[in-house]
Scaffold this motif. Sequence first.
Motif, PDB file in Angstrom:
ATOM      1  N   GLY A   9     -34.042 -72.018  55.961  1.00 15.05           N
ATOM      2  CA  GLY A   9     -34.422 -73.125  56.822  1.00 15.05           C
ATOM      3  C   GLY A   9     -35.229 -72.653  58.016  1.00 15.05           C
ATOM      4  O   GLY A   9     -36.142 -71.839  57.901  1.00 15.05           O
ATOM      5  N   SER A  10     -34.850 -73.148  59.171  1.00 14.78           N
ATOM      6  CA  SER A  10     -35.561 -72.792  60.406  1.00 14.78           C
ATOM      7  C   SER A  10     -34.901 -71.625  61.133  1.00 14.78           C
ATOM      8  O   SER A  10     -35.238 -71.311  62.271  1.00 14.78           O
ATOM      9  CB  SER A  10     -35.612 -74.006  61.342  1.00 14.78           C
ATOM     10  OG  SER A  10     -34.295 -74.450  61.642  1.00 14.78           O
ATOM     11  N   GLY A  11     -33.956 -70.953  60.464  1.00 14.64           N
ATOM     12  CA  GLY A  11     -33.232 -69.848  61.081  1.00 14.64           C
ATOM     13  C   GLY A  11     -34.087 -68.603  61.193  1.00 14.64           C
ATOM     14  O   GLY A  11     -35.252 -68.570  60.776  1.00 14.64           O
ATOM     15  N   PRO A  12     -33.533 -67.550  61.760  1.00 14.60           N
ATOM     16  CA  PRO A  12     -34.274 -66.293  61.930  1.00 14.60           C
ATOM     17  C   PRO A  12     -34.589 -65.653  60.581  1.00 14.60           C
ATOM     18  O   PRO A  12     -33.955 -65.956  59.566  1.00 14.60           O
ATOM     19  CB  PRO A  12     -33.308 -65.428  62.746  1.00 14.60           C
ATOM     20  CG  PRO A  12     -31.957 -65.975  62.441  1.00 14.60           C
ATOM     21  CD  PRO A  12     -32.142 -67.441  62.256  1.00 14.60           C
ATOM     22  N   LYS A  13     -35.543 -64.752  60.579  1.00  7.72           N
ATOM     23  CA  LYS A  13     -35.920 -64.060  59.344  1.00  7.72           C
ATOM     24  C   LYS A  13     -34.772 -63.186  58.849  1.00  7.72           C
ATOM     25  O   LYS A  13     -34.178 -62.437  59.618  1.00  7.72           O
ATOM     26  CB  LYS A  13     -37.162 -63.200  59.583  1.00  7.72           C
ATOM     27  CG  LYS A  13     -38.455 -64.002  59.713  1.00  7.72           C
ATOM     28  CD  LYS A  13     -39.641 -63.063  59.835  1.00  7.72           C
ATOM     29  CE  LYS A  13     -40.935 -63.845  60.000  1.00  7.72           C
ATOM     30  NZ  LYS A  13     -42.102 -62.943  60.128  1.00  7.72           N
ATOM     31  N   VAL A  14     -34.498 -63.313  57.551  1.00  8.40           N
ATOM     32  CA  VAL A  14     -33.463 -62.502  56.920  1.00  8.40           C
ATOM     33  C   VAL A  14     -34.093 -61.306  56.215  1.00  8.40           C
ATOM     34  O   VAL A  14     -33.487 -60.240  56.121  1.00  8.40           O
ATOM     35  CB  VAL A  14     -32.646 -63.351  55.921  1.00  8.40           C
ATOM     36  CG1 VAL A  14     -31.531 -62.524  55.285  1.00  8.40           C
ATOM     37  CG2 VAL A  14     -32.062 -64.570  56.616  1.00  8.40           C
TER      38      VAL A  14
END
Length: 541
Positions: free
Chosen positions: A289-294
Amino acid sequence: MSTNNTDSSILLEMKNVSIEGYSDESWHPIINQVDLSIRRGEVLGLIGESGAGKSTLGLAAMGFVRSGCRFTGGSVLFNGKDLTKMNEREKQKLWGTKFSYVAQSAAAAFNPAHRLINQTIEASVSHGIGKQDQLQREAIKLYREMQLPNPEEIGDRYPHQVSGGQLQRTMTAMAMTSKPDLIIFDEPTTALDVTTQVNVLATIRNIVKEHNTAAIYITHDLAVVAQMADRIQVLRYGDTIEESETNNMLKTPKEDYTKSLWAVRSIKKKEKKTTDSILSIENVDASYGSGPKVLQNVSINVPKGGTVAIVGESGSGKSTTARVITGLLPPQKGRIFFEGKKLEANLDERSKENLRRIQMIYQSPDTSMNPRHTVKDIVGRPLEFYHNMKGNEYSKRVIELLNLIELDESFIDRLPSELSGGQKQRICIARALAAEPELIICDEVTSALDQIVQEGILKLLLRLQSEFNISYIFITHDIATVKAISDEVVVMHNGYVVEQGMKSKIFSPPHPDYTKLLLSSVPEMDPKWLTKILSSQKSKY
């Protein structure tokens, strides 16, 4: 190991316990007149092969048997009271207060619709052990001790928003919240990477010591049980093979079966360098989603007919890499090539043939199998979907696949609930093989298996690779598995590839700091190893 047994009285005593399970329209023995005792502040290790009865005996210590099972003899005395004589209401007052249980599969134990913090303290709240705000503070303290990231905030997440290892640590915290008299640990570090495992083992050991809690520690990892247990009891086919104090058991096991457990993991695969790649990942970024890069700028090549092992801590991006390859998580940037042709980023856009060619075996068999489908349906679905098999051809192939993974025809009509943890994982392996893929992504496929079965599965996978030129990506935190099966190794940390190369290069010094930490955190068959490694880490800070 616990050494502070100030109260020497026996907390739990199981005498001549026998348990049967119902399958194939008849009752079959699971536990055969087993004795078990444990004192306050003591840790008893239960070891044995998959299907030996370890989990069944652990649950029986709380007076509980799974659906389809029954006590047929013996007694379970807790503080002198026989749990087998109590009704369900009486036992439920003890479950979650006097007893806690840490299950093998955390993913199957959590409700996906509720936040982690609420589930962590639910039992303690319902039993009136404390007020909600106080219990939440204690849960956050346990999260911190379990080395969970952002301990003040992670409890607000839902189960699907954390990694398998993080979920397992949360479940361990859940069991400890009520400070019970007896905790049953059923493979509590199975899903954990080696660096996290060190801290979780230390936390478990400290709580047992500080609160004079008794614990039954069920595991197939002999190096782990060596760190945790005061005594070890060996089970096989529902019988006690032998039992003794840990040091004696490690040095001089008496029975041939116990000696065979100590002697496993003889696989010594010679690495093979191959220039042709079956899969190439180029400069991939990914996030949820709009979360930090994994994943950040990840590039990996998988040799045709070879094995690449991806190692790293929980949350390093290993499983996310697998999801990107399979199309479950389209990358934000970068490309994926299969056999030299660009692979569609999204699963829905891939052809049926491309879906068949890349298969995945998931970390948690409990959540990847339909609990209402039989083994025949689960293994046979790819046969029908990819190969249009039906009738006798279909049934015959299912049996052949079961034989490949060392299960016989009697399993064909069983449901997942009628299988042990190791048997479930083997069924998942058979399902992947049914598609006849060219690349199999194995996400912790041996983590739920005892060491004897692990070795059998790894030998099977190597034989299939030799016969059919199958390529593997092995996602694992088990360094012994990496050494046994890989040709090349990729080390990941915080979404980056830290180091990659041939196995001989990665495991030869000098090592980068992170690789060195991983290698030093692998448990050894020395009861003093955990104390030594903790002292070593403490001296560096």
